[in-house]
Design a protein around this motif. Structure first.
Motif, PDB file in Angstrom:
ATOM      1  N   PHE A  43       0.830  -1.208   0.000  1.00  0.00           N
ATOM      2  CA  PHE A  43       0.000   0.000   0.000  1.00  0.00           C
ATOM      3  C   PHE A  43       0.866   1.259   0.000  1.00  0.00           C
ATOM      4  N   LEU A  44       1.919   1.262   0.804  1.00  0.00           N
ATOM      5  CA  LEU A  44       2.749   2.466   0.940  1.00  0.00           C
ATOM      6  C   LEU A  44       3.757   2.645  -0.194  1.00  0.00           C
ATOM      7  N   THR A  45       4.153   1.571  -0.848  1.00  0.00           N
ATOM      8  CA  THR A  45       5.204   1.673  -1.871  1.00  0.00           C
ATOM      9  C   THR A  45       4.696   1.569  -3.301  1.00  0.00           C
ATOM     10  N   GLY A  46       3.465   1.116  -3.473  1.00  0.00           N
ATOM     11  CA  GLY A  46       2.933   0.943  -4.818  1.00  0.00           C
ATOM     12  C   GLY A  46       3.295  -0.387  -5.457  1.00  0.00           C
ATOM     13  N   ASN A  47       3.996  -1.250  -4.730  1.00  0.00           N
ATOM     14  CA  ASN A  47       4.294  -2.598  -5.228  1.00  0.00           C
ATOM     15  C   ASN A  47       3.054  -3.474  -5.051  1.00  0.00           C
ATOM     16  N   SER A  48       3.012  -4.590  -5.758  1.00  0.00           N
ATOM     17  CA  SER A  48       1.897  -5.512  -5.568  1.00  0.00           C
ATOM     18  C   SER A  48       2.125  -6.335  -4.304  1.00  0.00           C
ATOM     19  N   ILE A  49       1.054  -6.793  -3.708  1.00  0.00           N
ATOM     20  CA  ILE A  49       1.126  -7.638  -2.523  1.00  0.00           C
ATOM     21  C   ILE A  49       1.928  -8.885  -2.853  1.00  0.00           C
ATOM     22  N   GLU A  50       1.676  -9.455  -4.009  1.00  0.00           N
ATOM     23  CA  GLU A  50       2.366 -10.689  -4.391  1.00  0.00           C
ATOM     24  C   GLU A  50       3.859 -10.474  -4.594  1.00  0.00           C
ATOM     25  N   SER A  51       4.261  -9.322  -5.119  1.00  0.00           N
ATOM     26  CA  SER A  51       5.701  -9.091  -5.316  1.00  0.00           C
ATOM     27  C   SER A  51       6.420  -8.952  -3.976  1.00  0.00           C
ATOM     28  N   VAL A  52       5.765  -8.341  -2.993  1.00  0.00           N
ATOM     29  CA  VAL A  52       6.350  -8.233  -1.648  1.00  0.00           C
ATOM     30  C   VAL A  52       6.472  -9.627  -1.039  1.00  0.00           C
ATOM     31  N   ARG A  53       5.411 -10.404  -1.156  1.00  0.00           N
ATOM     32  CA  ARG A  53       5.402 -11.771  -0.636  1.00  0.00           C
ATOM     33  C   ARG A  53       6.465 -12.628  -1.323  1.00  0.00           C
ATOM     34  N   GLN A  54       6.592 -12.474  -2.628  1.00  0.00           N
ATOM     35  CA  GLN A  54       7.559 -13.254  -3.396  1.00  0.00           C
ATOM     36  C   GLN A  54       8.996 -12.917  -2.982  1.00  0.00           C
ATOM     37  N   LYS A  55       9.260 -11.644  -2.686  1.00  0.00           N
ATOM     38  CA  LYS A  55      10.594 -11.247  -2.217  1.00  0.00           C
ATOM     39  C   LYS A  55      10.913 -11.968  -0.909  1.00  0.00           C
ATOM     40  N   TYR A  56       9.908 -12.076  -0.032  1.00  0.00           N
ATOM     41  CA  TYR A  56      10.119 -12.765   1.246  1.00  0.00           C
ATOM     42  C   TYR A  56      10.327 -14.268   1.031  1.00  0.00           C
ATOM     43  N   ILE A  57       9.585 -14.850   0.110  1.00  0.00           N
ATOM     44  CA  ILE A  57       9.765 -16.282  -0.198  1.00  0.00           C
ATOM     45  C   ILE A  57      11.190 -16.531  -0.689  1.00  0.00           C
ATOM     46  N   MET A  58      11.689 -15.673  -1.575  1.00  0.00           N
ATOM     47  CA  MET A  58      13.053 -15.840  -2.088  1.00  0.00           C
ATOM     48  C   MET A  58      14.088 -15.696  -0.962  1.00  0.00           C
ATOM     49  N   TYR A  59      13.844 -14.764  -0.057  1.00  0.00           N
ATOM     50  CA  TYR A  59      14.729 -14.591   1.101  1.00  0.00           C
ATOM     51  C   TYR A  59      14.749 -15.868   1.945  1.00  0.00           C
ATOM     52  N   LEU A  60      13.571 -16.413   2.214  1.00  0.00           N
ATOM     53  CA  LEU A  60      13.493 -17.660   2.995  1.00  0.00           C
ATOM     54  C   LEU A  60      14.198 -18.796   2.267  1.00  0.00           C
ATOM     55  N   TYR A  61      13.994 -18.865   0.961  1.00  0.00           N
ATOM     56  CA  TYR A  61      14.597 -19.943   0.161  1.00  0.00           C
ATOM     57  C   TYR A  61      16.120 -19.887   0.248  1.00  0.00           C
ATOM     58  N   GLN A  62      16.660 -18.677   0.200  1.00  0.00           N
ATOM     59  CA  GLN A  62      18.118 -18.527   0.259  1.00  0.00           C
ATOM     60  C   GLN A  62      18.666 -18.728   1.670  1.00  0.00           C
ATOM     61  N   THR A  63      17.963 -18.229   2.688  1.00  0.00           N
ATOM     62  CA  THR A  63      18.497 -18.290   4.047  1.00  0.00           C
ATOM     63  C   THR A  63      18.187 -19.592   4.772  1.00  0.00           C
ATOM     64  N   GLU A  64      17.020 -20.158   4.547  1.00  0.00           N
ATOM     65  CA  GLU A  64      16.626 -21.365   5.260  1.00  0.00           C
ATOM     66  C   GLU A  64      17.098 -22.644   4.574  1.00  0.00           C
ATOM     67  N   TYR A  65      17.185 -22.607   3.263  1.00  0.00           N
ATOM     68  CA  TYR A  65      17.509 -23.811   2.499  1.00  0.00           C
ATOM     69  C   TYR A  65      18.754 -23.656   1.634  1.00  0.00           C
ATOM     70  N   SER A  66      19.446 -22.528   1.765  1.00  0.00           N
ATOM     71  CA  SER A  66      20.606 -22.228   0.916  1.00  0.00           C
ATOM     72  C   SER A  66      20.274 -22.495  -0.547  1.00  0.00           C
ATOM     73  N   GLY A  67      19.051 -22.173  -0.918  1.00  0.00           N
ATOM     74  CA  GLY A  67      18.576 -22.431  -2.274  1.00  0.00           C
ATOM     75  C   GLY A  67      19.178 -21.498  -3.299  1.00  0.00           C
ATOM     76  N   ASP A  68      19.391 -22.024  -4.482  1.00  0.00           N
ATOM     77  CA  ASP A  68      19.889 -21.249  -5.604  1.00  0.00           C
ATOM     78  C   ASP A  68      18.682 -20.691  -6.356  1.00  0.00           C
ATOM     79  N   VAL A  69      18.473 -19.393  -6.211  1.00  0.00           N
ATOM     80  CA  VAL A  69      17.321 -18.756  -6.851  1.00  0.00           C
ATOM     81  C   VAL A  69      17.359 -18.960  -8.357  1.00  0.00           C
ATOM     82  N   GLY A  70      18.563 -19.031  -8.930  1.00  0.00           N
ATOM     83  CA  GLY A  70      18.707 -19.253 -10.368  1.00  0.00           C
ATOM     84  C   GLY A  70      18.169 -20.595 -10.828  1.00  0.00           C
ATOM     85  N   SER A  71      18.027 -21.544  -9.888  1.00  0.00           N
ATOM     86  CA  SER A  71      17.511 -22.859 -10.253  1.00  0.00           C
ATOM     87  C   SER A  71      15.984 -22.889 -10.325  1.00  0.00           C
ATOM     88  N   LEU A  72      15.341 -21.828  -9.861  1.00  0.00           N
ATOM     89  CA  LEU A  72      13.879 -21.788  -9.876  1.00  0.00           C
ATOM     90  C   LEU A  72      13.381 -21.372 -11.252  1.00  0.00           C
TER      91      LEU A  72
END
Length: 198
Positions: A43-72
């Motif tokens: 609401f405050l930044t003009g980004n979509s709700i899903e894009s904010v959520r997706q950024k958090y999912i990618m953060y979790l993927y990298q920090t919790e599972y040492s996931g390679d985002v490039g493999s997605l």
């Protein structure tokens, strides 16, 4: 009564396309539970709700599972990736307390003091503030601070619910100040100001 067979189900799938869980969220924007911080940042930044959520999912993927985002699969279906889907499930529950400051910083928010008015009158809040409050260890909410009135109450807008409300200042018989909202005592709260929209 007709019985559904495998052939009937397959024919039905061809006639009525079914969206994956991720595709459904892209269209609807969140799942309504635990996504208040996504709504507030969006609401405050003009980004979509899903894009904010997706950024958090990618953060979790990298920090919790040492996931390679490039493999997605970019924009594709990652539902067969168990680690990724575990991150989606975690993000569905909301942003963990320890990750909230990180997520807000990604969009230009930093910890701030409450705006004050020495005269004791209503103070319109200038700037964009995310107001996070907790009533228990596992229960809290994120909203947008709009006004501090002359009583010291905090008027806020809740973009998830689409309404304005009040966190009321109370003083007990010993002179201790505490706040309540929706009949619950607020244990703690933090304020983050949008310093630079990223």
């Amino acid at each position: 009564m007709k019985r559904l067979t495998k052939l009937n189900i397959d024919a039905l799938k061809r006639e009525v396309p079914v969206l994956s869980t991720i595709e459904e969220r892209i269209i609807t924007g969140g799942n309504g539970q635990g996504d208040c911080l996504y709504y507030t940042i969006a609401f405050l930044t003009g980004n979509s709700i899903e894009s904010v959520r997706q950024k958090y999912i990618m953060y979790l993927y990298q920090t919790e599972y040492s996931g390679d985002v490039g493999s997605l699969s970019c924009g594709g279906n990652n539902e067969n990736n168990e680690d990724y889907m575990a991150c989606v499930a975690m993000a569905d529950k909301g942003v963990r307390s320890k990750d909230q400051e990180w997520l807000m910083a990604q969009y230009g928010f930093s910890m701030s003091d409450l705006p004050s008015d020495d005269c004791g009158s209503s103070a319109q809040v200038s700037g964009d503030y995310i107001f996070n409050y907790r009533y228990s260890i596992d229960e809290g909410h994120s909203v947008i601070l709009k006004l501090v009135n002359s009583n010291g109450d905090y008027i806020f807008y809740d973009p998830q619910l689409g309404k304005h409300d009040v966190m009321m200042k109370n003083i007990d018989k010993d002179g201790n100040v505490y706040y309540t909202i929706y009949g619950k005592v607020v244990l703690e709260y933090d304020l983050y100001k949008l310093v630079k929209n990223k």
